[in-house]
Design a protein around this motif. Structure first.
Motif, PDB file in Angstrom:
ATOM      1  N   ALA A   1     108.673  67.871  20.388  1.00 46.45           N
ATOM      2  CA  ALA A   1     108.548  66.681  19.434  1.00 46.45           C
ATOM      3  C   ALA A   1     109.537  65.485  20.158  1.00 46.45           C
ATOM      4  N   ARG A   2     110.491  65.888  21.132  1.00 45.95           N
ATOM      5  CA  ARG A   2     111.317  64.900  21.751  1.00 45.95           C
ATOM      6  C   ARG A   2     110.359  64.196  22.828  1.00 45.95           C
ATOM      7  N   VAL A   3     109.517  64.831  23.359  1.00 41.60           N
ATOM      8  CA  VAL A   3     108.554  64.123  24.296  1.00 41.60           C
ATOM      9  C   VAL A   3     107.686  63.153  23.551  1.00 41.60           C
ATOM     10  N   ARG A   4     107.300  63.760  22.458  1.00 47.62           N
ATOM     11  CA  ARG A   4     106.189  62.707  21.500  1.00 47.62           C
ATOM     12  C   ARG A   4     106.888  61.493  21.276  1.00 47.62           C
ATOM     13  N   ARG A   5     108.269  61.615  20.752  1.00 44.67           N
ATOM     14  CA  ARG A   5     108.998  60.587  20.500  1.00 44.67           C
ATOM     15  C   ARG A   5     109.120  59.467  21.565  1.00 44.67           C
ATOM     16  N   LEU A   6     109.438  60.227  22.702  1.00 48.35           N
ATOM     17  CA  LEU A   6     109.846  59.474  23.937  1.00 48.35           C
ATOM     18  C   LEU A   6     108.728  58.560  24.250  1.00 48.35           C
ATOM     19  N   LEU A   7     107.359  59.197  23.853  1.00 46.91           N
ATOM     20  CA  LEU A   7     106.170  58.377  24.242  1.00 46.91           C
ATOM     21  C   LEU A   7     106.085  57.069  23.419  1.00 46.91           C
ATOM     22  N   GLU A   8     106.532  57.414  22.215  1.00 56.03           N
ATOM     23  CA  GLU A   8     106.388  55.985  21.210  1.00 56.03           C
ATOM     24  C   GLU A   8     107.256  54.786  22.101  1.00 56.03           C
ATOM     25  N   ALA A   9     108.100  55.079  22.874  1.00 59.15           N
ATOM     26  CA  ALA A   9     108.970  53.934  23.507  1.00 59.15           C
ATOM     27  C   ALA A   9     108.392  53.186  24.610  1.00 59.15           C
ATOM     28  N   PRO A  10     108.670  52.198  25.030  1.00 58.86           N
ATOM     29  CA  PRO A  10     108.144  51.352  25.874  1.00 58.86           C
ATOM     30  C   PRO A  10     108.449  51.718  27.435  1.00 58.86           C
ATOM     31  N   ILE A  11     108.450  53.000  27.803  1.00 56.59           N
ATOM     32  CA  ILE A  11     108.892  53.620  28.887  1.00 56.59           C
ATOM     33  C   ILE A  11     108.049  53.268  30.314  1.00 56.59           C
ATOM     34  N   ALA A  12     108.674  53.312  31.547  1.00 52.11           N
ATOM     35  CA  ALA A  12     107.819  52.963  32.728  1.00 52.11           C
ATOM     36  C   ALA A  12     106.826  53.955  32.489  1.00 52.11           C
ATOM     37  N   GLU A  13     105.640  53.214  33.458  1.00 52.09           N
ATOM     38  CA  GLU A  13     104.331  54.050  33.452  1.00 52.09           C
ATOM     39  C   GLU A  13     104.289  55.154  34.404  1.00 52.09           C
ATOM     40  N   ARG A  14     105.016  55.190  35.295  1.00 51.13           N
ATOM     41  CA  ARG A  14     105.163  56.563  36.113  1.00 51.13           C
ATOM     42  C   ARG A  14     105.720  57.497  35.015  1.00 51.13           C
ATOM     43  N   ALA A  15     106.835  57.369  34.366  1.00 52.49           N
ATOM     44  CA  ALA A  15     107.172  58.448  33.478  1.00 52.49           C
ATOM     45  C   ALA A  15     106.337  58.697  32.329  1.00 52.49           C
ATOM     46  N   ARG A  16     105.629  57.762  31.897  1.00 51.39           N
ATOM     47  CA  ARG A  16     104.673  57.940  30.918  1.00 51.39           C
ATOM     48  C   ARG A  16     103.510  58.983  31.154  1.00 51.39           C
ATOM     49  N   ARG A  17     103.016  58.750  32.315  1.00 51.00           N
ATOM     50  CA  ARG A  17     101.908  59.505  32.981  1.00 51.00           C
ATOM     51  C   ARG A  17     102.536  61.053  33.231  1.00 51.00           C
ATOM     52  N   ASP A  18     103.537  61.001  33.658  1.00 51.04           N
ATOM     53  CA  ASP A  18     104.165  62.803  33.851  1.00 51.04           C
ATOM     54  C   ASP A  18     104.147  63.259  32.583  1.00 51.04           C
ATOM     55  N   TRP A  19     104.924  62.475  31.526  1.00 50.83           N
ATOM     56  CA  TRP A  19     105.029  63.269  30.154  1.00 50.83           C
ATOM     57  C   TRP A  19     103.893  63.333  29.529  1.00 50.83           C
ATOM     58  N   GLU A  20     102.794  62.468  29.710  1.00 55.30           N
ATOM     59  CA  GLU A  20     101.446  62.890  28.925  1.00 55.30           C
ATOM     60  C   GLU A  20     100.822  63.978  29.543  1.00 55.30           C
ATOM     61  N   ARG A  21     100.894  63.926  31.014  1.00 59.61           N
ATOM     62  CA  ARG A  21     100.137  65.269  31.633  1.00 59.61           C
ATOM     63  C   ARG A  21     100.839  66.615  31.127  1.00 59.61           C
ATOM     64  N   TRP A  22     102.317  66.553  31.062  1.00 57.18           N
ATOM     65  CA  TRP A  22     102.854  67.755  30.702  1.00 57.18           C
ATOM     66  C   TRP A  22     102.671  67.971  29.181  1.00 57.18           C
ATOM     67  N   LEU A  23     102.495  67.089  28.256  1.00 59.17           N
ATOM     68  CA  LEU A  23     102.152  67.403  26.865  1.00 59.17           C
ATOM     69  C   LEU A  23     100.722  67.845  26.821  1.00 59.17           C
ATOM     70  N   GLU A  24     100.028  67.447  27.436  1.00 58.58           N
ATOM     71  CA  GLU A  24      98.558  68.089  27.539  1.00 58.58           C
ATOM     72  C   GLU A  24      98.634  69.413  27.933  1.00 58.58           C
ATOM     73  N   GLN A  25      99.102  69.679  28.961  1.00 64.93           N
ATOM     74  CA  GLN A  25      99.207  71.020  29.482  1.00 64.93           C
ATOM     75  C   GLN A  25      99.800  71.709  28.507  1.00 64.93           C
ATOM     76  N   PHE A  26     100.947  71.539  27.726  1.00 61.23           N
ATOM     77  CA  PHE A  26     101.377  72.365  26.556  1.00 61.23           C
ATOM     78  C   PHE A  26     100.618  72.520  25.449  1.00 61.23           C
ATOM     79  N   ASP A  27      99.937  71.460  25.006  1.00 61.84           N
ATOM     80  CA  ASP A  27      99.093  71.490  23.946  1.00 61.84           C
ATOM     81  C   ASP A  27      97.805  72.485  24.078  1.00 61.84           C
ATOM     82  N   GLN A  28      97.586  72.510  25.651  1.00 58.77           N
ATOM     83  CA  GLN A  28      96.465  73.565  25.877  1.00 58.77           C
ATOM     84  C   GLN A  28      96.831  74.944  26.243  1.00 58.77           C
ATOM     85  N   ALA A  29      98.082  75.178  26.265  1.00 57.65           N
ATOM     86  CA  ALA A  29      98.661  76.681  26.502  1.00 57.65           C
ATOM     87  C   ALA A  29      98.519  77.643  25.300  1.00 57.65           C
TER      88      ALA A  29
END
Length: 214
Positions: free
Chosen positions: A186-214
Motif C-alpha cells: 500500500a505504501r509502494v502504491r501511494r509512492l507511485l502516485e507521487a512525481p518520483i524520479a523515473e529510476r525509483a519509479r521503475r524499480d518500485w513498479e518492477r517490485w510491485l509487479e513481482q509482488f502481485d504475481q507471487a
C-alpha cells in the motif's frame, strides 16, 4: 532562506574496493552565475550516468542545517559541496520535505523527486568505510530534483519553498522504504502516485509487479 553555494565537480577516478570508478562527487563552490537547466549545472560532471543525473535527478541539494548537525557528530565543519551536492541551501524549511515540493532558487524552479541513497563512492569521498551506515542512520539524505524552470543561479540567491498541496510521501518515508525488507504494498502504491524520479519509479513498479504475481 537563500542559496549558500553552487558546487561543480570535475571527473576523477577513485578506488572503491577492487573497482576503479569514475565520479564527479568531488565538488567545490564557484563564484558568479551558473546556468542550470533540465540536465543540471553547466560544466558540472556526471560520470556515472546509470545512477546519477538525467532529467529527474538533474540537481542534488543539501542544507546548511544538516551540515551543522554533521559538524557536531564528526567534530569538524564540512565545506559546501563535501557531500557532492550541486546546491547548498541555507535550509529546507520547518516542515519535512515531501516528494513534489518545489523550491524556487533565484529564477530557477525545482521539484523534489527522490532522497539520496548512500553508496561506496560516497564512503570513499568521506574516507570512512562505515559512512554508508552512518548516513543511513542519520536520516538526513538531502534531495534530488528535476528542473521545471531553467535559468542562472549564484550564491546569495533568495530561496522559496512551495510545498505540494498533495499528501505525497516525505523524503524520509521514501528513504526508509528503500531499506525495508518487506515493504508494505500500500505504501509502494501511494509512492507511485507521487512525481518520483523515473529510476525509483521503475524499480518500485518492477517490485510491485513481482509482488502481485507471487
Amino acid at each position: 532562506m537563500h542559496l549558500i553555494a553552487v558546487n561543480i565537480g570535475r571527473e576523477r577516478q577513485v578506488q572503491v574496493g577492487e573497482r576503479t570508478v569514475r565520479t564527479g562527487i568531488y565538488k567545490t563552490p564557484v563564484t558568479g552565475r551558473v546556468r542550470l537547466d533540465a540536465f543540471g549545472l553547466e560544466a558540472d560532471v556526471v560520470a556515472d550516468a546509470k545512477h546519477h543525473g538525467g532529467r529527474d535527478q538533474a540537481v542534488y541539494a543539501y542544507s546548511a542545517e544538516d551540515y551543522d548537525w554533521w559538524a557536531e557528530q564528526l567534530g569538524e565543519a564540512l565545506e559546501p559541496g563535501t557531500f557532492g551536492e550541486n546546491l547548498t541551501l541555507s535550509s529546507f524549511g520547518r516542515e519535512p520535505v515531501r516528494i513534489g515540493d518545489r523550491f524556487r532558487v533565484g529564477e530557477v524552479l525545482l521539484e523534489v523527486t527522490a532522497p539520496r541513497i548512500p553508496c561506496g563512492v560516497f564512503a570513499t569521498r568521506m574516507s570512512d568505510l562505515e559512512w554508508v551506515r552512518k548516513f543511513r542512520q542519520a536520516r538526513r539524505p538531502g534531495f534530488y530534483a528535476r528542473v521545471l524552470v531553467s535559468g542562472q543561479v549564484q550564491a546569495g540567491d533568495p530561496l522559496e519553498r512551495l510545498s505540494t498541496p498533495h499528501d505525497y510521501p516525505t523524503l524520509t518515508e521514501l528513504f526508509e522504504l528503500h531499506y525495508a525488507r518487506n515493504p508494505d504494498p500500500a505504501r509502494v502504491r501511494r509512492l507511485l502516485e507521487a512525481p518520483i524520479a523515473e529510476r525509483a519509479r521503475r524499480d518500485w513498479e518492477r517490485w510491485l509487479e513481482q509482488f502481485d504475481q507471487a
